[in-house]
Design an enzyme around this catalytic site. Structure first.
Site, PDB file in Angstrom:
ATOM      1  N   ARG A  15       0.852  -1.201   0.000  1.00  0.00           N
ATOM      2  CA  ARG A  15       0.000   0.000   0.000  1.00  0.00           C
ATOM      3  C   ARG A  15       0.889   1.253   0.000  1.00  0.00           C
ATOM      4  O   ARG A  15       2.104   1.179   0.172  1.00  0.00           O
ATOM      5  CB  ARG A  15      -0.901   0.000   1.248  1.00  0.00           C
ATOM      6  CG  ARG A  15      -1.970  -1.073   1.203  1.00  0.00           C
ATOM      7  CD  ARG A  15      -2.716  -1.188   2.517  1.00  0.00           C
ATOM      8  NE  ARG A  15      -1.859  -1.679   3.587  1.00  0.00           N
ATOM      9  CZ  ARG A  15      -2.216  -1.803   4.863  1.00  0.00           C
ATOM     10  NH1 ARG A  15      -3.436  -1.465   5.233  1.00  0.00           N
ATOM     11  NH2 ARG A  15      -1.382  -2.269   5.751  1.00  0.00           N
ATOM     12  N   LYS A  75       2.302   2.082   7.146  1.00  0.00           N
ATOM     13  CA  LYS A  75       2.792   1.302   8.286  1.00  0.00           C
ATOM     14  C   LYS A  75       3.627   2.153   9.236  1.00  0.00           C
ATOM     15  O   LYS A  75       4.136   3.214   8.865  1.00  0.00           O
ATOM     16  CB  LYS A  75       3.664   0.152   7.771  1.00  0.00           C
ATOM     17  CG  LYS A  75       2.854  -0.999   7.208  1.00  0.00           C
ATOM     18  CD  LYS A  75       1.817  -1.445   8.167  1.00  0.00           C
ATOM     19  CE  LYS A  75       1.688  -2.926   8.272  1.00  0.00           C
ATOM     20  NZ  LYS A  75       0.508  -3.300   9.079  1.00  0.00           N
ATOM     21  N   TYR A  94      -0.331   4.564  10.581  1.00  0.00           N
ATOM     22  CA  TYR A  94      -0.568   3.570  11.635  1.00  0.00           C
ATOM     23  C   TYR A  94       0.699   3.465  12.474  1.00  0.00           C
ATOM     24  O   TYR A  94       1.815   3.424  11.928  1.00  0.00           O
ATOM     25  CB  TYR A  94      -0.849   2.181  11.035  1.00  0.00           C
ATOM     26  CG  TYR A  94      -2.197   2.026  10.379  1.00  0.00           C
ATOM     27  CD1 TYR A  94      -3.372   2.163  11.119  1.00  0.00           C
ATOM     28  CD2 TYR A  94      -2.314   1.712   9.033  1.00  0.00           C
ATOM     29  CE1 TYR A  94      -4.615   2.005  10.520  1.00  0.00           C
ATOM     30  CE2 TYR A  94      -3.560   1.546   8.426  1.00  0.00           C
ATOM     31  CZ  TYR A  94      -4.703   1.698   9.181  1.00  0.00           C
ATOM     32  OH  TYR A  94      -5.930   1.543   8.603  1.00  0.00           O
ATOM     33  N   HIS A  96       0.550   1.651  16.154  1.00  0.00           N
ATOM     34  CA  HIS A  96       0.444   0.468  17.034  1.00  0.00           C
ATOM     35  C   HIS A  96       1.598   0.438  18.036  1.00  0.00           C
ATOM     36  O   HIS A  96       2.423  -0.487  18.040  1.00  0.00           O
ATOM     37  CB  HIS A  96       0.405  -0.820  16.201  1.00  0.00           C
ATOM     38  CG  HIS A  96      -0.801  -0.907  15.309  1.00  0.00           C
ATOM     39  ND1 HIS A  96      -2.070  -1.108  15.791  1.00  0.00           N
ATOM     40  CD2 HIS A  96      -0.932  -0.773  13.971  1.00  0.00           C
ATOM     41  CE1 HIS A  96      -2.934  -1.114  14.794  1.00  0.00           C
ATOM     42  NE2 HIS A  96      -2.263  -0.902  13.673  1.00  0.00           N
ATOM     43  N   GLU A 118      -4.816   4.456  14.008  1.00  0.00           N
ATOM     44  CA  GLU A 118      -5.660   3.481  14.703  1.00  0.00           C
ATOM     45  C   GLU A 118      -6.337   4.032  15.945  1.00  0.00           C
ATOM     46  O   GLU A 118      -7.246   3.397  16.471  1.00  0.00           O
ATOM     47  CB  GLU A 118      -4.864   2.207  15.055  1.00  0.00           C
ATOM     48  CG  GLU A 118      -3.822   2.350  16.161  1.00  0.00           C
ATOM     49  CD  GLU A 118      -2.469   2.875  15.665  1.00  0.00           C
ATOM     50  OE1 GLU A 118      -2.368   3.244  14.492  1.00  0.00           O
ATOM     51  OE2 GLU A 118      -1.526   2.897  16.482  1.00  0.00           O
ATOM     52  N   ASP A 270      -4.470 -11.093  14.163  1.00  0.00           N
ATOM     53  CA  ASP A 270      -3.604  -9.963  14.556  1.00  0.00           C
ATOM     54  C   ASP A 270      -3.759  -9.639  16.038  1.00  0.00           C
ATOM     55  O   ASP A 270      -2.966  -8.877  16.588  1.00  0.00           O
ATOM     56  CB  ASP A 270      -3.856  -8.732  13.678  1.00  0.00           C
ATOM     57  CG  ASP A 270      -5.277  -8.215  13.781  1.00  0.00           C
ATOM     58  OD1 ASP A 270      -6.165  -8.971  14.210  1.00  0.00           O
ATOM     59  OD2 ASP A 270      -5.496  -7.035  13.445  1.00  0.00           O
TER      60      ASP A 270
END
Ligand SMILES: NC(=O)c1ccc[n+]([C@@H]2O[C@H](COP(=O)([O-])OP(=O)(O)OC[C@H]3O[C@@H](n4cnc5c(N)ncnc54)[C@H](O)[C@@H]3O)[C@@H](O)[C@H]2O)c1
Length: 372
Positions: A15, A75, A94, A96, A118, A270
């Site tokens: 992506r 990412k 993102y 995380h 997120e 996940d």
């Protein structure tokens, strides 16, 4: 504002953070956009598409990071990218952070302002920048499950829709949230006989009102789950308990009760997976066999359809990206508390409580960060 979009470098990530359409909107709003060469190639966008949108192309990520006021990615930044971030720069992607202390410390050390897709919220309690990827994974689940069910792949050799005179596949979807609802709709559209289980009665009421004619629903008690699992050709795991590991809803011992060659598609992998025998797999080698039951447990399912996923993510991120560019992060977050919920790191401080709790790091309240 000068917006930069580097090529993703995490393995198997196809992506890209900005579509040519997003670049075009930013340029139209008076901003400058710089994209790394071939950044969109994995999603089917050429450098010429970006040039036609008014963006500039540069040869390396370091040129993007060195010149841009805001970096837009998909990412979490990898170690080499984190070294290129600088004080005052905005990072929108993102992140995380909770399971990733190295990244968290690097982002704090960079001095950048980091807004995580997120944790951006909406006024219905949803996560609008996660939802598109759940929609993709949900709609993909019956497609990969149907392939897993084919004999050559170790499956039961059952066709989703059956044919005249032969009944359809039975599909059990456990968890009726975003993933589960989209999975059920596609499985039903393929002609399968579908049941969705959930533990939330309001959610079951919604599913019943909206999709009552397309698929069945039921309460996800252990007994009901076990009974329906025995009858199923395919089971799709789609549960989520926010902030917790997925509960194990099918045990290894139960596999012997399932139909031989049944397909288990664990979308919740996940979060650790909701079948005891699930372990994360990759698009290169997506399925494996445990006791004659075929498991599909790819942790980044949307990567399989990088073009659809990129455009879906871009549609969701674009208004926030434009607000950050038009107003600067401070004013944009002051005007929109849902965007402020995305603020994870600012000027050396962690600003997101759940990450602070997970990693034992002191947190500066986002409201104070706005004033800092
Ligand atoms: N593998 C991938 O590529 C991929 C991609 C996107 C999302 N996901 C994952 O898919 C999972 C589901 O995401 P979502 O967006 O649909 O979440 P969601 O919050 O929209 O839905 C989760 C649903 O699970 C239900 N639930 C919770 N515990 C349950 C239980 N014990 N039994 C039955 N239902 C239960 C909840 O009531 C809720 O309706 C998450 O773990 C998410 O991270 C994976």
């Amino acid at each position: 504002m000068h917006i930069g979009c580097p090529k993703e470098i995490k393995p198997q990530e196809f992506r890209v953070g900005m579509t040519p359409n997003a670049a075009h909107e930013a340029v139209n709003a008076g901003h400058k956009v710089t994209v790394e060469t071939n950044a969109g190639a994995g999603a089917g966008f050429t450098d010429e598409d970006y040039i036609a949108a008014g963006a500039g192309i540069v040869g390396t990520a370091s040129e993007v990071f060195a010149s841009a006021d805001m970096i837009v990615k998909v990412k979490e930044p990898q170690a080499v990218e984190r070294k290129m971030l600088r004080e005052g720069q905005i990072l929108f992607t993102y992140l995380h952070l909770a399971p990733d202390p190295d990244q968290t410390h690097d982002l704090m050390a960079s001095g950048a302002t980091c807004i995580a897709y997120e944790t951006v919220t909406d006024d219905r309690g949803g996560l609008p920048l996660l939802a598109p990827m759940s929609e993709v994974a949900g709609r993909l689940a019956p497609q990969v499950g149907a392939w897993t069910l084919q004999k050559a792949n170790g499956g039961r050799g059952v066709l989703m829709g059956g044919v005249p005179g032969v009944g359809p596949a039975r599909v059990l979807v456990i968890g009726g949230g975003v993933v589960g609802t989209h999975a059920a709709r596609i499985a039903a559209g393929m002609g399968a006989d579908v049941t969705v289980l959930d533990r939330s009665l309001p959610r079951l009421r919604y599913l019943d009102d909206t999709f009552g004619g397309q698929f069945k629903n039921g309460y996800a008690s252990a007994g009901n789950t076990a009974d329906l699992a025995r009858e199923a050709d395919m089971i799709i795991g789609a549960v989520l308990i926010p902030g917790a590991a997925a509960p194990k809803l099918i045990s290894r011992a139960q596999l012997s009760d399932l139909k031989p060659g049944a397909a288990l598609v664990d979308v919740a992998i996940d979060q650790g997976g909701c079948f005891e025998t699930s372990k994360a797999t990759t698009h290169q080698d997506p399925i494996y066999d445990v006791d004659g039951i075929m498991h599909y447990c790819v942790a980044n399912m949307p990567g399989a359809v990088a073009r659809t996923s990129t455009i879906a993510l871009g549609n969701a991120t674009m208004p926030f990206m434009l607000a950050l560019a038009n107003k600067g992060w401070r004013q944009a977050c002051e005007d929109d508390p849902h965007l402020l919920d995305g603020l994870n790191v600012h000027a050396g401080k962690l600003t997101y409580y759940a990450v602070g709790k997970a990693l034992g790091i002191d947190v500066l309240s986002p409201a104070l960060a706005l004033k800092a």
